[in-house]
Design an enzyme around this catalytic site. Structure first.
Site, PDB file in Angstrom:
ATOM      1  CG  ASP A 282      82.798  68.748  33.946  1.00 50.15           C
ATOM      2  OD1 ASP A 282      83.441  69.135  34.946  1.00 50.15           O
ATOM      3  OD2 ASP A 282      82.598  67.547  33.695  1.00 50.15           O
TER       4      ASP A 282
ATOM      5  CE1 TYR B 299      84.000  61.889  31.607  1.00 50.51           C
ATOM      6  CE2 TYR B 299      83.892  64.217  31.078  1.00 50.51           C
ATOM      7  CZ  TYR B 299      83.574  63.159  31.909  1.00 50.51           C
ATOM      8  OH  TYR B 299      82.828  63.399  33.039  1.00 50.51           O
TER       9      TYR B 299
ATOM     10  CE  LYS C 153      84.436  65.133  35.739  1.00 52.76           C
ATOM     11  NZ  LYS C 153      84.341  65.931  34.501  1.00 52.76           N
TER      12      LYS C 153
ATOM     13  N   GLY D  14      73.573  64.718  34.761  1.00 53.00           N
ATOM     14  CA  GLY D  14      72.732  63.544  34.554  1.00 53.00           C
ATOM     15  C   GLY D  14      71.262  63.822  34.801  1.00 53.00           C
ATOM     16  CB  VAL D  15      69.248  66.951  34.782  1.00 51.13           C
ATOM     17  CG1 VAL D  15      70.148  67.651  35.794  1.00 51.13           C
ATOM     18  CG2 VAL D  15      69.504  67.491  33.375  1.00 51.13           C
ATOM     19  CG  PHE D  16      67.983  65.296  30.142  1.00 54.54           C
ATOM     20  CD1 PHE D  16      66.772  65.921  30.389  1.00 54.54           C
ATOM     21  CD2 PHE D  16      69.011  66.039  29.600  1.00 54.54           C
ATOM     22  CE1 PHE D  16      66.593  67.268  30.102  1.00 54.54           C
ATOM     23  CE2 PHE D  16      68.850  67.387  29.311  1.00 54.54           C
ATOM     24  CZ  PHE D  16      67.637  68.004  29.562  1.00 54.54           C
TER      25      PHE D  16
ATOM     26  N   GLY E 106      68.753  59.716  29.289  1.00 55.84           N
ATOM     27  CA  GLY E 106      67.888  59.755  28.111  1.00 55.84           C
ATOM     28  C   GLY E 106      66.408  59.666  28.373  1.00 55.84           C
TER      29      GLY E 106
ATOM     30  CG  LEU F 168      63.738  62.068  33.206  1.00 59.23           C
ATOM     31  CD1 LEU F 168      64.450  62.587  34.447  1.00 59.23           C
ATOM     32  CD2 LEU F 168      62.232  62.122  33.400  1.00 59.23           C
ATOM     33  CB  ALA F 169      66.350  63.758  26.942  1.00 61.29           C
ATOM     34  CB  ALA F 170      62.102  65.740  23.950  1.00 67.53           C
TER      35      ALA F 170
END
Length: 321
Positions: free
Chosen positions: A51, A56, A82, A223-225, A228, A230-232
């Site tokens: 994507d 961008y 897009k 955007g699941v993290f 940042g 929620l990310a390690a």
């Protein structure tokens, strides 16, 4: 990597997709060879959904997508970009998040029929690839009236003549996406939704996800993290700090994850995929190592008791709801 159906489009995509904003210098410079190597590694891991967008890096992401994907078997991957912004000399819709924007050009917001058609052709030219599979109307809330009429008309025509396979939205606002699904004359095939169905944000749960599932519209999770948190081992540089409420939820998530021996980033990746409206998630990565780590999260075993504990703590919606 598992292949899944993308709504009514007839397309099949990998369960994990790669978003190419970070590889265009979002918040930090990424050398071209590193960007290409990251896409190459994603391909090795089985990622077949990519994507990008004109905005961008003001064309840089699409150029790098073309460099890395051109020459690969075209029917083996799904390419998304897009419309809604043209990249041109003197464009004033500038965004300070790009670390290496080209000199002298910038985005100009334009959802008109002619601008959408021009944007589509320019994207093909930048990438040097003969087909775009999924075309998103980017940030339609910025001019909803035009995006939901003129831009949508252009996408319908492109789909009808086989120039694209699926028409979609690329959006951060669940309420606007739901409004589009309710009001537009043609229902999108899918919606790329960023940051609104994660372990920290369930905005999409009440209206958008049930509506999309009812209509057969696939939601591509992004955007699941949550930028940042929620990310390690990742900083959330460039993103606003969490609100006190979100920070408290994050502390609870970490506590319960530790209790059950669950790697929180793996839970963050797998959580949206449990919803029947979300067959795939798109993540960003800046290095081959990062995309390798994230792909491995799909294989982490998470006990059902962990999800029940999150439900009981009010940290995720009841999955039976």
């Amino acid at each position: 990597m598992r292949s899944v159906e993308l709504g009514r489009s007839g397309l099949r995509v990998s369960e994990l997709g790669l978003g190419l904003a970070s590889l265009a210098g979002m918040f930090a410079v990424v050398p071209e060879d590193q960007a290409v190597a990251t896409i190459d590694r994603a391909w090795e891991l089985g990622v077949r959904l990519f994507d990008t967008a004109p905005v961008y890096g003001y064309g840089l992401s699409e150029q790098r997508a073309g460099t890395a994907l051109r020459g690969r078997p075209r029917d083996e991957y799904v390419l998304c970009t897009k419309v809604g912004r043209l990249i041109e000399p003197g464009g004033q819709d500038l965004q300070p998040i790009w670390a290496e924007p080209p000199i002298g050009v910038g985005p100009r917001l334009d959802y008109s029929y002619g601008a959408v058609m021009r944007s589509f052709e320019e994207s093909l030219e930048r990438m040097g690839i003969d087909r775009i599979d999924v075309l998103h109307i980017h940030d339609p809330e910025l001019d909803f009236a035009t995006a939901s009429t003129a831009a949508l008309q252009a996408l319908v025509e492109l789909r009808d003549r086989g120039a694209i396979r699926a028409l979609s939205l690329g959006i951060n606002h669940a309420d606007v996406a739901a409004r589009f699904l309710r009001e537009a004359s043609t229902t999108p095939d899918c919606v790329l939704l960023a940051g609104r169905y994660s372990l920290l944000d369930h905005t999409a749960a009440d209206e958008l996800l049930p509506l999309a599932h009812q209509l057969g519209v696939s939601i591509i999770g992004a955007g699941v993290f949550q930028g940042g948190p929620l990310a390690a081992a990742r900083s959330s540089v460039g993103y606003p700090p969490l609100t006190p409420e979100a920070a408290a939820r994050l502390d609870q998530l970490r506590t319960i994850s530790d209790r059950y021996g669950v790697h929180l980033p793996a839970a963050a990746l797998q959580f949206p995929l449990m919803h029947p409206a979300i067959p795939t998630v798109v993540v960003g990565a800046r290095t081959p190592t990062e995309i390798t780590e994230v792909a491995a999260y799909l294989d982490h075993t998470i006990p059902p008791a962990y999800w029940r504990a999150l439900e009981q703590a009010g940290l995720i919606p009841l999955r039976s709801a």
